[in-house]
Design an enzyme around this catalytic site. Structure first.
Site, PDB file in Angstrom:
ATOM      1  N   ARG A 239       0.764  -1.533  -6.588  1.00 44.73           N
ATOM      2  CA  ARG A 239       1.210  -0.372  -5.824  1.00 44.73           C
ATOM      3  C   ARG A 239      -0.019   0.343  -5.299  1.00 44.73           C
ATOM      4  O   ARG A 239      -1.065   0.355  -5.946  1.00 44.73           O
ATOM      5  CB  ARG A 239       1.966   0.617  -6.717  1.00 44.73           C
ATOM      6  N   GLU A 268       0.889   4.459   2.000  1.00 40.58           N
ATOM      7  CA  GLU A 268       1.347   3.527   3.035  1.00 40.58           C
ATOM      8  C   GLU A 268       2.613   4.056   3.723  1.00 40.58           C
ATOM      9  O   GLU A 268       3.388   4.772   3.077  1.00 40.58           O
ATOM     10  CB  GLU A 268       1.602   2.128   2.422  1.00 40.58           C
ATOM     11  N   HIS A 286       2.521  -4.771   2.726  1.00 41.07           N
ATOM     12  CA  HIS A 286       3.465  -4.745   1.586  1.00 41.07           C
ATOM     13  C   HIS A 286       4.557  -5.826   1.756  1.00 41.07           C
ATOM     14  O   HIS A 286       5.749  -5.511   1.814  1.00 41.07           O
ATOM     15  CB  HIS A 286       4.095  -3.348   1.449  1.00 41.07           C
TER      16      HIS A 286
HETATM   17  C1  DGY Z   1       8.763  -4.391  -5.367  1.00 42.97           C
HETATM   18  O1  DGY Z   1       9.833  -4.967  -5.499  1.00 42.97           O
HETATM   19  O2  DGY Z   1       8.415  -3.471  -6.110  1.00 42.97           O
HETATM   20  C2  DGY Z   1       7.895  -4.840  -4.256  1.00 42.97           C
HETATM   21  O3  DGY Z   1       6.739  -4.095  -4.172  1.00 42.97           O
HETATM   22  C3  DGY Z   1       8.659  -4.807  -2.950  1.00 42.97           C
HETATM   23  O4  DGY Z   1       8.898  -3.503  -2.595  1.00 42.97           O
END
Ligand code: DGY
Length: 332
Positions: A239, A268, A286
């Protein structure tokens, strides 16, 4: 009367059709994110909310939506949802683990390889028409096979990346987690738990897969990057906010590490301008879980959870609010 649900962002039509068999459904059909005020207004009188990793579901929102009973996310990461606030109001939260593990691991490994072997940097050079002649040190990078792979956050996705490294590329695997894995999981990978400082010092290719929380905010910043080898690479598929992007941009500009690859960013879709300015970083928007099959599986799981919870059954993949941890247990 059917329960009402809100689908806060566009999903595959067949998912909406499935939901319509069980619920009155309102969807966001525009390629625009709703503001918290819009989300709150549209949720009035609705029992279910279908989200991704992108919609903030905070204490103010759940307080303003007293009929809400289920928040079902198609993402595995749920740092956008205030799970404790939901639990306090009896709202079930679910996420989408497992279905994206292998797909995300493929992408994490691909990003790590792209950084190590300078794939996007050299492609840009070629596309810009700058390729005049071959030379012996032309875009030399670092080997992946046989190198030391370091995983920060050895959960399901971390283990899947470790498998690719150990079994596919003969990499030596070290990792850091709050606690070591059971020997039965470590042994087939030859994986070794190390403390975070040893991980950073020893690693050739660091892959970060630790979930975002207050405790993991800027888990890798200037101090941590300074411990890494100048030849090392850093890949973040966890993240934004786990890595201090400003510190990373500076380290890349000064070649304190060789390269990085990022699929996630602080704030982001904005990207730190320092990252856009340096050549030695691979940047993707992402998309680690983005294969059509996996995105369908993620959305289907969120729908299954909504159908179960609002149908009075147990959630399939509930998120349980974190128990408070002792201070000594906090560092990722
Ligand atoms: C998640 O599933 O957490 C991925 O980052 C896709 O958003």
């Amino acid at each position: 009367m059917k329960p009402s649900v809100l689908v806060a962002r566009q999903v595959f039509p067949e998912i909406v059709a499935r939901l319509r068999e069980h619920f009155d459904v309102e969807t966001n059909d525009e390629p625009v994110d709703w503001s918290p005020a819009q989300l709150t207004r549209r949720l009035q009188g609705k029992q279910g909310l279908f989200v991704a990793a992108t919609e903030p579901v905070d204490a103010a929102l759940v307080a303003a939506c007293p009929e809400l009973r289920a928040v079902c996310s198609m993402a595995v990461g749920y740092n956008n949802i205030d799970v404790a606030a939901c639990a306090a109001r009896g709202i079930t939260v679910t996420n989408a683990p497992d279905v994206l593990t292998e797909t995300t691991a493929d992408f994490g490994f691909a990003l790590m390889m792209a950084a190590a072997r300078r794939v996007t940097e050299s492609e840009r050079f070629l596309r810009e028409g700058r390729w005049q002649r071959w030379s012996v040190d032309f875009f030399c990078g670092a080997d992946v096979h046989g190198a030391t792979l370091g995983i920060l956050g050895m959960g399901r996705i971390g283990q899947a990346i470790a498998r690719r490294g150990a079994l596919g590329f003969g990499m030596k695997v070290i990792y850091h987690n709050r606690s070591p894995l059971p020997p039965a999981l470590e042994a087939p990978l030859g994986a070794r738990w190390v403390d975070k400082e040893a991980l950073l010092r020893e690693v050739d290719h660091l892959v970060i897969v630790v979930p975002y929380s207050k405790a993991s905010h800027h888990a890798v910043g200037a101090r941590e990057i300074a411990l890494m080898k100048p030849t090392a690479t850093l890949t973040n598929v966890a993240r934004g906010g786990v890595v201090d992007d400003a510190a990373l941009a500076q380290a890349l500009a000064q070649r304190r590490i060789a390269a990085a690859a990022l699929d996630v960013f602080e704030g982001e879709p904005a990207v730190h301008p320092g990252l856009l300015a340096v050549p030695n970083v691979v940047l993707t928007p992402h998309i680690a879980s983005a294969t059509t099959a996996t995105r369908r599986a993620m959305a289907n799981l969120a729908a299954d959870n909504l159908i179960a919870v609002l149908g009075g059954r147990a959630p399939i993949t509930p998120v349980v609010p974190a128990a408070p941890r002792a201070p000594a247990d906090r560092a990722p």
